[in-house]
Motif scaffolding. Structure first.
Motif, mmCIF file in Angstrom:
data_model
loop_
_atom_site.group_PDB
_atom_site.id
_atom_site.type_symbol
_atom_site.label_atom_id
_atom_site.label_comp_id
_atom_site.label_asym_id
_atom_site.label_seq_id
_atom_site.Cartn_x
_atom_site.Cartn_y
_atom_site.Cartn_z
ATOM 1 N N LEU A 45 -10.082 -9.119 -4.588
ATOM 2 C CA LEU A 45 -9.787 -10.021 -3.480
ATOM 3 C C LEU A 45 -8.361 -10.556 -3.598
ATOM 4 C CD1 LEU A 45 -11.207 -11.202 -0.993
ATOM 5 C CD2 LEU A 45 -11.938 -13.118 -2.405
ATOM 6 N N ILE A 46 -7.932 -10.861 -4.813
ATOM 7 C CA ILE A 46 -6.560 -11.320 -5.026
ATOM 8 C C ILE A 46 -5.563 -10.243 -4.608
ATOM 9 C CG2 ILE A 46 -4.856 -11.985 -6.780
ATOM 10 C CD1 ILE A 46 -7.174 -13.266 -8.343
ATOM 11 N N LEU A 47 -5.829 -8.989 -5.011
ATOM 12 C CA LEU A 47 -4.924 -7.899 -4.655
ATOM 13 C C LEU A 47 -4.839 -7.699 -3.148
ATOM 14 C CD1 LEU A 47 -5.556 -5.090 -7.291
ATOM 15 C CD2 LEU A 47 -3.741 -6.791 -7.201
ATOM 16 N N LEU A 48 -5.973 -7.810 -2.465
ATOM 17 C CA LEU A 48 -5.954 -7.678 -1.008
ATOM 18 C C LEU A 48 -5.104 -8.770 -0.360
ATOM 19 C CD1 LEU A 48 -9.675 -6.765 -0.224
ATOM 20 C CD2 LEU A 48 -7.694 -5.246 -0.182
ATOM 21 N N LYS A 49 -5.193 -9.972 -0.909
ATOM 22 C CA LYS A 49 -4.416 -11.063 -0.323
ATOM 23 C C LYS A 49 -2.935 -10.968 -0.688
ATOM 24 C CE LYS A 49 -8.275 -14.170 0.400
ATOM 25 N NZ LYS A 49 -8.873 -15.497 0.216
ATOM 26 N N VAL A 50 -2.624 -10.375 -1.835
ATOM 27 C CA VAL A 50 -1.228 -10.077 -2.148
ATOM 28 C C VAL A 50 -0.677 -9.109 -1.113
ATOM 29 C CG1 VAL A 50 0.303 -8.912 -3.779
ATOM 30 C CG2 VAL A 50 -1.385 -10.543 -4.625
ATOM 31 N N TRP A 51 -1.478 -8.100 -0.755
ATOM 32 C CA TRP A 51 -1.062 -7.145 0.276
ATOM 33 C C TRP A 51 -0.833 -7.859 1.602
ATOM 34 C CZ3 TRP A 51 -2.399 -5.613 5.084
ATOM 35 C CH2 TRP A 51 -1.838 -4.434 5.550
ATOM 36 N N GLU A 52 -1.724 -8.775 1.957
ATOM 37 C CA GLU A 52 -1.556 -9.523 3.200
ATOM 38 C C GLU A 52 -0.259 -10.323 3.194
ATOM 39 O OE1 GLU A 52 -5.872 -10.484 5.135
ATOM 40 O OE2 GLU A 52 -5.180 -11.824 3.559
ATOM 41 N N LEU A 53 0.027 -10.974 2.074
ATOM 42 C CA LEU A 53 1.236 -11.782 1.989
ATOM 43 C C LEU A 53 2.497 -10.935 2.134
ATOM 44 C CD1 LEU A 53 0.236 -14.179 -0.929
ATOM 45 C CD2 LEU A 53 0.538 -14.811 1.465
ATOM 46 N N LYS A 54 2.437 -9.706 1.649
ATOM 47 C CA LYS A 54 3.597 -8.822 1.724
ATOM 48 C C LYS A 54 3.791 -8.242 3.117
ATOM 49 C CE LYS A 54 3.802 -7.086 -3.043
ATOM 50 N NZ LYS A 54 3.670 -5.857 -3.886
ATOM 51 N N HIS A 55 2.692 -7.963 3.834
ATOM 52 C CA HIS A 55 2.785 -7.172 5.053
ATOM 53 C C HIS A 55 2.533 -7.930 6.350
ATOM 54 C CE1 HIS A 55 2.191 -4.117 1.891
ATOM 55 N NE2 HIS A 55 2.912 -3.343 2.685
ATOM 56 N N LEU A 56 1.925 -9.116 6.254
ATOM 57 C CA LEU A 56 1.657 -9.873 7.463
ATOM 58 C C LEU A 56 2.710 -10.952 7.657
ATOM 59 C CD1 LEU A 56 -2.215 -10.243 7.300
ATOM 60 C CD2 LEU A 56 -0.861 -8.518 8.474
ATOM 61 N N PRO A 57 2.909 -11.434 8.879
ATOM 62 C CA PRO A 57 3.932 -12.451 9.138
ATOM 63 C C PRO A 57 3.666 -13.716 8.324
ATOM 64 C CG PRO A 57 3.114 -11.516 11.191
ATOM 65 C CD PRO A 57 2.221 -11.011 10.099
ATOM 66 N N PRO A 58 4.708 -14.470 7.987
ATOM 67 C CA PRO A 58 4.531 -15.735 7.259
ATOM 68 C C PRO A 58 3.595 -16.685 7.989
ATOM 69 C CG PRO A 58 6.833 -15.121 7.357
ATOM 70 C CD PRO A 58 6.108 -14.180 8.267
ATOM 71 N N ALA A 84 -4.879 -1.588 13.203
ATOM 72 C CA ALA A 84 -4.377 -0.502 12.379
ATOM 73 C C ALA A 84 -3.295 -0.970 11.429
ATOM 74 C CB ALA A 84 -3.818 0.610 13.257
ATOM 75 N N GLU A 85 -2.603 -2.079 11.805
ATOM 76 C CA GLU A 85 -1.510 -2.563 10.983
ATOM 77 C C GLU A 85 -1.978 -3.325 9.759
ATOM 78 O OE1 GLU A 85 0.947 -4.905 13.436
ATOM 79 O OE2 GLU A 85 1.686 -3.236 14.655
ATOM 80 N N VAL A 86 -3.228 -3.809 9.741
ATOM 81 C CA VAL A 86 -3.698 -4.628 8.630
ATOM 82 C C VAL A 86 -4.655 -3.883 7.718
ATOM 83 C CG1 VAL A 86 -3.414 -6.746 9.907
ATOM 84 C CG2 VAL A 86 -5.612 -5.577 9.995
ATOM 85 N N SER A 87 -4.774 -2.590 7.918
ATOM 86 C CA SER A 87 -5.634 -1.796 7.039
ATOM 87 C C SER A 87 -4.900 -1.479 5.761
ATOM 88 C CB SER A 87 -6.049 -0.495 7.744
ATOM 89 O OG SER A 87 -6.716 0.349 6.826
ATOM 90 N N PRO A 88 -5.455 -1.843 4.595
ATOM 91 C CA PRO A 88 -4.785 -1.570 3.319
ATOM 92 C C PRO A 88 -4.532 -0.083 3.092
ATOM 93 C CG PRO A 88 -6.527 -3.151 3.025
ATOM 94 C CD PRO A 88 -6.680 -2.617 4.411
ATOM 95 N N SER A 89 -5.218 0.791 3.834
ATOM 96 C CA SER A 89 -5.060 2.223 3.617
ATOM 97 C C SER A 89 -3.794 2.757 4.247
ATOM 98 C CB SER A 89 -6.273 2.984 4.190
ATOM 99 O OG SER A 89 -6.374 2.790 5.584
#
Length: 298
Positions: A259-272, A292-297
């Motif tokens: 869950l932490i890793l997924l949220k790290v991905w969100e912080l990197k790729h989603l707007p502030p 499609a933009e928020v899929s970790p894949s």
């Protein structure tokens, strides 16, 4: 003698047992973060002081408490509501505060889960700063929790304290760790961008605390971290010997790590500012994001 602080927020299930264990001291202070349940009502039945202060963060709450709430004694002990003081630990604390050499002591927790102590799965002993001189220790924020700053030499207590980490049920645990994972993701991202691994502390650290913190900094940089954590806890540490409770604990910790890793991905790729305080996408952001933009894949 030493004073005991008890930190609470919506702890109606645990607060009575916690206070009863702490009444070995003649000065017990419940520091409540404006609970919405019966925590304060239950606590008021006991001969303790109750102070309420709105929660900002773990580090700030502790530092505010130490700076603003007077105690009857120079030495203090911090209890969380789902922890307990034991007669054996209390006796050792009384002896420890007679020393002029140390300003604080770490104590190891015994994680109680599914009705038993899961010693191997929890990387025992995991030490927390619990007993210290009030004027020599303060706290800063680190991830979802806090880290102590000590003005002087510290040591370790031999006795441990029980920590009933799942006393409020699995749903509460998941809800809480969903919130925690947001703060951990922010701290992880900060460490990856600005921090570094202290190989000196990892290999030759003076204490278990220094070595464990260096190991965590290293683990943040490892690939397949959730899987590695499960293998490390369940097989290398011997969690498989803790039975069903050990397997459940290692599985939950693996889920938390992912869950932490997924949220790290969100912080990197989603707007502030796209994550709310519970770690979820805010409604106005959801409406403007292509799934499609928020899929970790991708």
């Amino acid at each position: 003698m030493f004073s005991i602080y008890i930190l609470t927020y919506n702890e109606e299930i645990d607060i009575a047992a916690c206070i009863e264990s702490a009444l070995l001291s003649d000065d017990v202070i419940v520091v409540d973060s404006c609970s919405a349940d019966r925590t304060v009502e239950i606590a008021s039945r006991y001969p303790v002081r109750i102070v309420q202060h709105a929660f900002e963060s773990h580090g700030r709450q502790r530092t505010w408490m130490l700076q603003n709430i007077p105690t009857s004694h120079e030495w203090v002990y911090i209890l969380e509501a789902d922890e307990r003081m034991t007669p054996e630990l209390f006796a050792e604390c009384l002896k420890a505060i007679q020393s002029q050499e140390y300003i604080g002591y770490y104590a190891a927790e015994r994680v109680m889960f599914m009705g038993q102590w899961i010693r191997r799965s929890t990387q025992y002993p995991r030490y927390q700063m619990r007993l210290f001189r009030k004027d020599k220790v303060w706290f800063t924020d680190y991830g979802h929790t806090e880290r102590e700053v000590c003005d002087g030499k510290t040591s370790f207590l031999k006795e441990t304290y029980p920590h009933y980490t799942n006393s409020k049920g699995l749903s509460r645990w998941i809800e809480k760790h969903n919130r925690y994972s947001t703060d951990e993701a922010k701290e992880t991202l900060r460490q990856l961008e600005n921090g570094k691994v202290s190989w000196q502390d990892l290999l030759f650290g003076d204490s278990e605390v220094e070595k464990r913190r260096a190991l965590k900094d290293l683990s943040l940089r490892l690939p397949f971290r959730p899987l590695l954590r499960f293998l490390y806890m369940y097989f290398l540490l011997g969690g498989c010997l803790d039975g069903r409770a050990g397997f459940a604990w290692c599985t939950l910790q693996t889920f938390y790590e992912y869950l932490i890793l997924l949220k790290v991905w969100e912080l990197k790729h989603l707007p502030p500012a796209s994550l709310d305080e519970d770690g979820k996408l805010s409604r106005d952001k959801k409406a403007n994001i292509d799934p499609a933009e928020v899929s970790p894949s991708n």
